[in-house]
Scaffold this motif. Sequence first.
Motif, mmCIF file in Angstrom:
data_model
loop_
_atom_site.group_PDB
_atom_site.id
_atom_site.type_symbol
_atom_site.label_atom_id
_atom_site.label_comp_id
_atom_site.label_asym_id
_atom_site.label_seq_id
_atom_site.Cartn_x
_atom_site.Cartn_y
_atom_site.Cartn_z
ATOM 1 N N LEU A 1 36.806 -75.377 36.037
ATOM 2 C CA LEU A 1 35.450 -75.130 35.541
ATOM 3 C C LEU A 1 35.299 -75.619 34.102
ATOM 4 C CD1 LEU A 1 34.751 -71.580 37.028
ATOM 5 C CD2 LEU A 1 34.024 -73.779 37.911
ATOM 6 N N LEU B 1 32.050 -76.101 31.064
ATOM 7 C CA LEU B 1 31.729 -74.680 30.905
ATOM 8 C C LEU B 1 32.728 -74.055 29.931
ATOM 9 C CD1 LEU B 1 30.423 -75.417 33.730
ATOM 10 C CD2 LEU B 1 30.796 -73.054 34.322
ATOM 11 N N LYS C 1 35.080 -71.113 28.242
ATOM 12 C CA LYS C 1 35.959 -70.154 28.908
ATOM 13 C C LYS C 1 35.150 -68.925 29.345
ATOM 14 C CE LYS C 1 40.400 -67.948 28.433
ATOM 15 N NZ LYS C 1 41.471 -67.486 27.570
ATOM 16 N N GLN D 1 31.886 -68.700 29.966
ATOM 17 C CA GLN D 1 31.008 -69.024 31.099
ATOM 18 C C GLN D 1 31.796 -69.142 32.396
ATOM 19 O OE1 GLN D 1 29.449 -72.639 29.359
ATOM 20 N NE2 GLN D 1 27.392 -71.773 29.204
ATOM 21 N N LEU E 1 31.429 -66.912 35.807
ATOM 22 C CA LEU E 1 31.163 -67.508 37.111
ATOM 23 C C LEU E 1 32.209 -67.060 38.138
ATOM 24 C CD1 LEU E 1 28.883 -69.380 37.994
ATOM 25 C CD2 LEU E 1 30.380 -71.319 37.622
ATOM 26 N N ILE E 2 33.464 -66.980 37.697
ATOM 27 C CA ILE E 2 34.534 -66.532 38.595
ATOM 28 C C ILE E 2 34.322 -65.058 38.973
ATOM 29 C CG2 ILE E 2 37.014 -66.106 38.801
ATOM 30 C CD1 ILE E 2 37.432 -68.608 37.014
ATOM 31 N N TYR F 1 31.500 -63.473 39.092
ATOM 32 C CA TYR F 1 30.368 -63.472 40.020
ATOM 33 C C TYR F 1 30.832 -63.846 41.421
ATOM 34 C CZ TYR F 1 26.051 -65.093 42.197
ATOM 35 O OH TYR F 1 25.014 -65.294 43.057
ATOM 36 N N GLY F 2 31.623 -64.906 41.488
ATOM 37 C CA GLY F 2 32.117 -65.369 42.776
ATOM 38 C C GLY F 2 32.998 -64.350 43.459
ATOM 39 N N MET G 1 30.828 -61.394 44.638
ATOM 40 C CA MET G 1 29.759 -61.867 45.511
ATOM 41 C C MET G 1 29.800 -61.321 46.953
ATOM 42 S SD MET G 1 27.183 -63.731 45.427
ATOM 43 C CE MET G 1 26.165 -64.385 46.722
ATOM 44 N N ASP H 1 36.937 -77.596 27.632
ATOM 45 C CA ASP H 1 35.484 -77.716 27.784
ATOM 46 C C ASP H 1 34.861 -78.570 26.680
ATOM 47 O OD1 ASP H 1 36.413 -75.191 26.582
ATOM 48 O OD2 ASP H 1 34.305 -74.890 26.075
ATOM 49 N N ARG I 1 32.513 -81.864 27.140
ATOM 50 C CA ARG I 1 31.201 -82.054 26.513
ATOM 51 C C ARG I 1 31.193 -83.248 25.563
ATOM 52 N NH1 ARG I 1 31.599 -76.413 26.314
ATOM 53 N NH2 ARG I 1 31.958 -76.457 24.079
ATOM 54 N N ILE J 1 36.876 -72.743 44.801
ATOM 55 C CA ILE J 1 36.537 -71.496 44.116
ATOM 56 C C ILE J 1 35.599 -70.659 44.977
ATOM 57 C CG2 ILE J 1 35.648 -70.477 41.983
ATOM 58 C CD1 ILE J 1 36.663 -72.861 40.531
ATOM 59 N N PRO J 2 36.122 -69.558 45.529
ATOM 60 C CA PRO J 2 35.321 -68.750 46.442
ATOM 61 C C PRO J 2 34.172 -68.041 45.731
ATOM 62 C CG PRO J 2 37.439 -67.678 45.987
ATOM 63 C CD PRO J 2 37.491 -69.019 45.347
ATOM 64 N N GLY J 3 33.083 -67.885 46.455
ATOM 65 C CA GLY J 3 31.973 -67.088 45.929
ATOM 66 C C GLY J 3 31.050 -67.830 44.977
ATOM 67 N N VAL J 4 31.534 -68.959 44.433
ATOM 68 C CA VAL J 4 30.695 -69.715 43.505
ATOM 69 C C VAL J 4 30.074 -70.873 44.281
ATOM 70 C CG1 VAL J 4 30.695 -71.137 41.426
ATOM 71 C CG2 VAL J 4 32.196 -69.147 41.572
ATOM 72 N N PHE K 1 27.407 -73.846 40.277
ATOM 73 C CA PHE K 1 28.417 -74.488 39.447
ATOM 74 C C PHE K 1 27.862 -75.753 38.784
ATOM 75 C CE2 PHE K 1 31.577 -78.018 39.835
ATOM 76 C CZ PHE K 1 32.271 -77.755 38.668
ATOM 77 N N ALA L 1 25.548 -76.874 30.438
ATOM 78 C CA ALA L 1 26.516 -76.682 29.355
ATOM 79 C C ALA L 1 26.407 -77.796 28.313
ATOM 80 C CB ALA L 1 27.925 -76.627 29.925
#
Lengths: 293, 269
Positions: free
Chosen positions: A249, A254, A256, A258, A262-263, A265-266, A269, B75, B79, B92-95, B100, B107
């Motif tokens: 990620l 993103l 750290k 963010q 997200l992790i 949340y996942g 979920m 990161d 950027r 990555i599960p759930g995302v 993403f 970002a």
Amino acid sequence: MIKITVDSSGIVLSQSDERINILDQTIQFVQSIEETVYVDVQLKEHESLKLSYVFESNTTCRLVERKTLNTQSVFHKDITVLDGAHIKMFLENLTKQSENVECIENVSIKKDASMSVGYAELEEANYKGEYLYTLDGEGASAKVRMAALSNNDMRKNYKVSIEHCAKYTSGQMDNYGVVKNNGKLYIDGIGTIQRGYSGSSSHQTNKIIVFDEGCIAQANPYLFIDEYDVKASHAAAVGRMDDEHLYYLQSRGLTKHQSMQLITYGYLMPVVEVVEDEDLKQHFEDVLLKAGA
Amino acid sequence: MSKLKIKNLHVNVGDKEILKGIDLEIHSGEIHAIMGPNGNGKSTLLSAIMGHPKYSITEGSITLDDQDVLSMSVDERSRAGIFLGMQYPQEIPGVTNSDFLKSALNARLEKPLSVFQFIKKLDKNIEELQMNENLAHRYLNEGFSGGEKKRNEILQMKLLQPQFALLDEIDSGLDVDALRIVAEAINSMRSDDFSCVMVSHYERLFELVQPTHVHVLIQGKIVTTGGYDLIEKIDQEGYDWLKELGVVLEEEQDQQPIILGSCARKVVE
């Protein structure tokens, strides 16, 4: 919108509704209600409150309860789901920055009634929750999912129990936790089938993910089965966050923070999926998106 | 015009030195190919540029124009315009893919994209890469086939529009059609503001995306550099001829014994 507010001075219904009776400390749902009912519970420091929900036979309801408790407060709740009633509930705990908060829920589900519940336990507080379900009538079922986050030195203890006291009952619980920044999280999942209540099934999953050192996480699954003709299973796992996920990620820009959000949340979920209702689902998702921000 | 400059780069994994002094300059507009046998440090080089925590830099420097890349977090590197298309993208599960991708895009923007702008952009790219429309709602790489994962990497590259793309075996797991689509996508990015470093074992990708520079990396060092003709030579002759240049190729350590009575199969790694 149907709104009910509850505090130590009593229960107030936003506008009178023939489908809902308020009696002393009890909210009684006498008929099915199409729209979502919102209940807000507020407790001040050192207060204690007892509240009962009664869902009459063959009603269907969906409810969002948001509770804000305070330091040293105790919230007792009794929920009775009478024969053939089908209830969906989303319980959001908004208790923040408080010490020694306790919440005890006793839920009794009668014949052929069902209850599916999602708990969002995402705010920062030292909190103890006991969510105790009893399947009291044949064909009763309970589906419980919890998303718990313990962050910034907070300590959270949960006991989630489903006890089978009738034949052909089914209980399923899935408790998911995330612990970060020296948080502590203890989850006891308990499934009990008493002797004679054959044809029942008791399933549970407890999973906690730990983000950094200094956190404490415990997932304790218990199954007490005193009958042969039943199905039962349990799973418990506590694991570290996968550094490769974080790297992936971050490699897309993103931060750290963010990425971890997200992790989180996942990870939490799947709890949303228990809520088969679109409105409640959206509400839950919105709450989760803010988790740990 | 930008320049990514790698100077005398030494990289360790644990106590083992993988890269033993890499010098490489990549200017915008250029496409570099890095070839070499397995286990000689190609992926390590790309991962070290991106900043994978497993690799420690013991010596040397990486700079992007005047910026010290090595002092940046992963990161920040992203950027700053560096992108790594990974050999093994994470699941990555759930995302969801769309959550993403939206987070990744926002970002690097001062003002976040509106949902409408984002969906428009995403749909256009999904269509160009001939990917499944459901992709946005699926969990990030979870249950994706090898080819879908690679296409998803390219999708991210197209959305993020990096200045320097590092593509690590982006062609593995792709069928002929998918390879063509991916190659087209890379070619469509080619401009004076874009450069790319590709690692691959196969000539086919380099045929479709013709590199301007070709390097051979063996035992942690770039042993020779040339143009496209170098690829043709390797494709036909392998790496053995490099011995004539004084390069010592590591002997295969665990040769598969051939047991009489069974077929001697070629082991493909």
